[in-house]
Scaffold this motif. Structure first.
Motif, PDB file in Angstrom:
ATOM      1  N   TYR A  98     -26.070  12.826  26.473  1.00 53.14           N
ATOM      2  CA  TYR A  98     -25.983  12.037  27.714  1.00 53.14           C
ATOM      3  C   TYR A  98     -25.724  10.561  27.365  1.00 53.14           C
ATOM      4  N   ILE A  99     -26.517  10.026  26.449  1.00 53.08           N
ATOM      5  CA  ILE A  99     -26.366   8.623  26.056  1.00 53.08           C
ATOM      6  C   ILE A  99     -24.997   8.373  25.431  1.00 53.08           C
ATOM      7  N   ARG A 100     -24.536   9.348  24.633  1.00 53.36           N
ATOM      8  CA  ARG A 100     -23.243   9.153  23.963  1.00 53.36           C
ATOM      9  C   ARG A 100     -22.073   9.153  24.948  1.00 53.36           C
ATOM     10  N   SER A 101     -22.323   9.591  26.185  1.00 56.51           N
ATOM     11  CA  SER A 101     -21.231   9.632  27.176  1.00 56.51           C
ATOM     12  C   SER A 101     -21.014   8.279  27.870  1.00 56.51           C
ATOM     13  N   PHE A 102     -21.894   7.305  27.629  1.00 57.62           N
ATOM     14  CA  PHE A 102     -21.765   6.031  28.344  1.00 57.62           C
ATOM     15  C   PHE A 102     -20.550   5.236  27.849  1.00 57.62           C
ATOM     16  N   PRO A 103     -19.752   4.689  28.786  1.00 52.11           N
ATOM     17  CA  PRO A 103     -18.650   3.813  28.359  1.00 52.11           C
ATOM     18  C   PRO A 103     -19.190   2.418  28.022  1.00 52.11           C
ATOM     19  N   TYR A 104     -18.414   1.642  27.283  1.00 54.74           N
ATOM     20  CA  TYR A 104     -18.814   0.252  27.020  1.00 54.74           C
ATOM     21  C   TYR A 104     -18.633  -0.608  28.274  1.00 54.74           C
ATOM     22  N   VAL A 105     -17.500  -0.383  28.941  1.00 58.34           N
ATOM     23  CA  VAL A 105     -17.137  -1.260  30.062  1.00 58.34           C
ATOM     24  C   VAL A 105     -16.880  -0.415  31.297  1.00 58.34           C
ATOM     25  N   PHE A 106     -17.323  -0.907  32.450  1.00 58.56           N
ATOM     26  CA  PHE A 106     -17.060  -0.234  33.716  1.00 58.56           C
ATOM     27  C   PHE A 106     -16.337  -1.216  34.641  1.00 58.56           C
ATOM     28  N   GLU A 107     -15.210  -0.776  35.174  1.00 60.65           N
ATOM     29  CA  GLU A 107     -14.449  -1.631  36.097  1.00 60.65           C
ATOM     30  C   GLU A 107     -14.594  -1.080  37.507  1.00 60.65           C
ATOM     31  N   GLU A 108     -15.180  -1.878  38.390  1.00 61.94           N
ATOM     32  CA  GLU A 108     -15.262  -1.538  39.809  1.00 61.94           C
ATOM     33  C   GLU A 108     -14.234  -2.411  40.530  1.00 61.94           C
ATOM     34  N   GLU A 109     -13.984  -2.110  41.825  1.00 62.60           N
ATOM     35  CA  GLU A 109     -12.958  -2.856  42.549  1.00 62.60           C
ATOM     36  C   GLU A 109     -13.173  -4.382  42.451  1.00 62.60           C
ATOM     37  N   ASP A 110     -14.429  -4.807  42.671  1.00 62.12           N
ATOM     38  CA  ASP A 110     -14.692  -6.245  42.762  1.00 62.12           C
ATOM     39  C   ASP A 110     -15.287  -6.869  41.506  1.00 62.12           C
ATOM     40  N   PHE A 111     -15.675  -6.059  40.540  1.00 64.71           N
ATOM     41  CA  PHE A 111     -16.352  -6.657  39.378  1.00 64.71           C
ATOM     42  C   PHE A 111     -16.222  -5.767  38.138  1.00 64.71           C
ATOM     43  N   THR A 112     -16.555  -6.383  37.004  1.00 68.65           N
ATOM     44  CA  THR A 112     -16.601  -5.671  35.726  1.00 68.65           C
ATOM     45  C   THR A 112     -18.052  -5.659  35.264  1.00 68.65           C
ATOM     46  N   ALA A 113     -18.473  -4.571  34.623  1.00 73.01           N
ATOM     47  CA  ALA A 113     -19.838  -4.467  34.107  1.00 73.01           C
ATOM     48  C   ALA A 113     -19.778  -4.111  32.631  1.00 73.01           C
ATOM     49  N   VAL A 114     -20.629  -4.790  31.839  1.00 74.76           N
ATOM     50  CA  VAL A 114     -20.687  -4.533  30.390  1.00 74.76           C
ATOM     51  C   VAL A 114     -22.078  -4.921  29.911  1.00 74.76           C
ATOM     52  N   HIS A 115     -22.568  -4.294  28.849  1.00 73.33           N
ATOM     53  CA  HIS A 115     -23.923  -4.627  28.385  1.00 73.33           C
ATOM     54  C   HIS A 115     -24.008  -6.062  27.848  1.00 73.33           C
ATOM     55  N   ALA A 116     -23.083  -6.394  26.923  1.00 70.82           N
ATOM     56  CA  ALA A 116     -23.246  -7.668  26.203  1.00 70.82           C
ATOM     57  C   ALA A 116     -22.112  -8.653  26.449  1.00 70.82           C
ATOM     58  N   ASN A 117     -20.862  -8.193  26.254  1.00 66.82           N
ATOM     59  CA  ASN A 117     -19.754  -9.117  26.134  1.00 66.82           C
ATOM     60  C   ASN A 117     -18.463  -8.310  26.206  1.00 66.82           C
ATOM     61  N   LEU A 118     -17.448  -8.820  26.880  1.00 67.02           N
ATOM     62  CA  LEU A 118     -16.174  -8.078  26.976  1.00 67.02           C
ATOM     63  C   LEU A 118     -15.341  -8.200  25.705  1.00 67.02           C
ATOM     64  N   ILE A 119     -15.645  -9.199  24.877  1.00 69.67           N
ATOM     65  CA  ILE A 119     -14.916  -9.363  23.620  1.00 69.67           C
ATOM     66  C   ILE A 119     -15.538  -8.404  22.614  1.00 69.67           C
ATOM     67  N   LYS A 120     -14.827  -7.385  22.233  1.00 73.25           N
ATOM     68  CA  LYS A 120     -15.366  -6.363  21.326  1.00 73.25           C
ATOM     69  C   LYS A 120     -16.782  -5.954  21.756  1.00 73.25           C
ATOM     70  N   PRO A 121     -16.890  -5.251  22.869  1.00 74.64           N
ATOM     71  CA  PRO A 121     -18.234  -4.897  23.381  1.00 74.64           C
ATOM     72  C   PRO A 121     -19.076  -4.123  22.375  1.00 74.64           C
TER      73      PRO A 121
END
Ligand code: ZN
Length: 241
Positions: A98-121
């Motif tokens: 389950y954990i291994r299925s998580f993406p680094y970056v998620f793009e929604e219509e109005d925003f981007t979500a990432v844990h730490a940083n978009l530069i080499k997440p």
């Protein structure tokens, strides 16, 4: 649309349940998790189950990757490394996949979500100040980017220059500006305020609100000590460090 954006739960079930109940009361329609469900706290499995129950989107965090042997932990401090070893031993193969299925970056219509940083997440670089924020602003495809990782709630606004904001309660979004929002940590705040932190994004009102909530810290601490995890991990919850 009202989004609850949560991050850095770190196995703290008491804090997570408090945050989810508040998000539901505030009529959040979607819950986006920016990662680090596990690590440090005594309820990694219970937190995974809870996140699965509202599973919307979960971005990968460095502690999620550490507990599933996907990232180098040599830069982790002793407490973090002890917690990683303990956490890994609690997880089943199903939890791991389950954990291994998580993406680094998620793009929604109005925003981007990432844990730490978009530069080499995958390198988990921190954004502590406006200097760190510059390359992230350059990499942003949307005007809004939500992050976690440092466990310190803050915002950077980019108009003609970049301005940092600390100790925010609410912020109005200007249409022609760009923003990076750190939602703070659900389960291990580090801004000297021990209350659980998360954000509500209202895309109709164009506002971001930081919610701070008291939760049952004593129970979370007791479980950490009973599990044999480092005492410091229990102690820090009460000082928010
Ligand atoms: Zn974290």
């Amino acid at each position: 649309m009202i989004y609850a954006i949560i991050s850095d739960i770190h196995g703290n079930l008491e804090a997570l349940e408090t945050v989810i109940a508040d998000a539901e009361k505030r009529k959040a329609e979607r819950i986006i998790c920016l990662g680090d469900i596990v690590g440090y706290g005594a309820n990694p499995k219970e937190c995974i189950e809870k996140v699965k129950s509202f599973h919307d989107v979960v971005c990968a965090g460095n502690h999620d990757h550490a507990a599933t042997n996907q990232t180098d932990t040599s830069y982790f401090n002793l407490y973090a490394r002890k917690a990683v070893t303990w956490t890994s031993a609690q997880l089943t193969r199903q939890d791991m996949s389950y954990i291994r299925s998580f993406p680094y970056v998620f793009e929604e219509e109005d925003f981007t979500a990432v844990h730490a940083n978009l530069i080499k997440p995958e390198q988990w670089g921190y954004i502590f100040d406006d200097f760190d924020a510059v390359p992230n602003f350059v990499a942003m495809k949307k005007n809004l980017c939500f992050i976690g990782h440092s466990h310190v709630p803050l915002a950077f606004e980019k108009g003609e220059d970049i301005r940092p904001y600390y100790n925010l309660r609410e912020m109005e979004i200007k249409e022609d500006h760009k923003y990076i929002f750190n939602v703070g940590s659900v389960g291990q705040p580090r801004d000297a305020d021990p209350r659980a932190s998360y954000c509500l994004l209202d895309t109709a009102a164009m506002t971001v609100e930081w919610r701070r909530l008291n939760y049952d810290i004593v129970s979370a601490q007791k479980k950490i000590i009973e599990a044999g995890l480092p005492y410091f991990l229990a102690e820090r919850l009460q000082i928010g460090r």
